[in-house]
Design a protein around this motif. Structure first.
Motif, mmCIF file in Angstrom:
data_model
loop_
_atom_site.group_PDB
_atom_site.id
_atom_site.type_symbol
_atom_site.label_atom_id
_atom_site.label_comp_id
_atom_site.label_asym_id
_atom_site.label_seq_id
_atom_site.Cartn_x
_atom_site.Cartn_y
_atom_site.Cartn_z
ATOM 1 N N VAL A 163 0.813 -1.217 0.000
ATOM 2 C CA VAL A 163 0.000 0.000 0.000
ATOM 3 C C VAL A 163 0.843 1.261 0.000
ATOM 4 O O VAL A 163 0.341 2.336 -0.364
ATOM 5 C CB VAL A 163 -1.000 0.035 1.177
ATOM 6 N N ASN A 164 2.109 1.156 0.375
ATOM 7 C CA ASN A 164 2.965 2.342 0.408
ATOM 8 C C ASN A 164 3.488 2.743 -0.967
ATOM 9 O O ASN A 164 4.234 3.705 -1.073
ATOM 10 C CB ASN A 164 4.119 2.133 1.380
ATOM 11 N N THR A 165 3.087 2.033 -2.011
ATOM 12 C CA THR A 165 3.535 2.375 -3.359
ATOM 13 C C THR A 165 2.628 3.397 -4.029
ATOM 14 O O THR A 165 2.917 3.849 -5.126
ATOM 15 C CB THR A 165 3.598 1.119 -4.246
ATOM 16 N N ALA A 194 -4.191 5.678 1.347
ATOM 17 C CA ALA A 194 -5.405 6.298 1.887
ATOM 18 C C ALA A 194 -6.519 5.268 2.072
ATOM 19 O O ALA A 194 -7.255 5.306 3.058
ATOM 20 C CB ALA A 194 -5.874 7.419 0.962
ATOM 21 N N ALA A 195 -6.629 4.336 1.148
ATOM 22 C CA ALA A 195 -7.719 3.355 1.200
ATOM 23 C C ALA A 195 -7.489 2.265 2.242
ATOM 24 O O ALA A 195 -8.437 1.820 2.889
ATOM 25 C CB ALA A 195 -7.903 2.722 -0.177
ATOM 26 N N TYR A 196 -6.243 1.810 2.405
ATOM 27 C CA TYR A 196 -5.987 0.610 3.200
ATOM 28 C C TYR A 196 -5.047 0.785 4.384
ATOM 29 O O TYR A 196 -4.846 -0.164 5.143
ATOM 30 C CB TYR A 196 -5.419 -0.488 2.300
#
Length: 99
Positions: A59-61, A67-69
């Motif tokens: 998710v950090n990409t 924002a979503a996860y």
């Protein structure tokens, strides 16, 4: 990166672009997250048993993924529908993949 994560990378696919994800099962993860490592090991096991393709996405990409996860990782989706987060239910995942 620990041994569990390294084993996952050999069996699953990692993607930094969600648009490229074509796997039926997607695990949204974050590096250094012990729950994410547990979820990837569980997904790898169940997908191996069922012959189902899966992908891990960090998710950090992406700002949108973060924002979503961000507060919910790991998150598991099947066919684009969220099926669980934090602790993944192995039996539920298996049922979803074998019906």
């Amino acid at each position: 990166m620990n041994g569990d994560r390294a084993a996952h990378e050999r069996s699953g696919t990692e993607s930094s672009d969600p648009a490229e994800v074509t796997s039926r099962v997607v695990v949204y993860t974050r590096a250094g997250c012990h729950l994410c490592e547990d979820a990837c090991a569980l997904v790898e096991r169940v997908c191996s048993e069922t012959g189902t393709a899966w992908t891990a996405v960090d998710v950090n990409t992406s700002d949108a993924l973060r924002a979503a996860y961000s507060d919910s990782v790991p998150v598991v989706t099947v066919d684009g529908v969220q099926q669980g987060f934090w602790r993944i239910d192995e039996n539920r995942l298996r049922r979803l993949l074998t019906r």
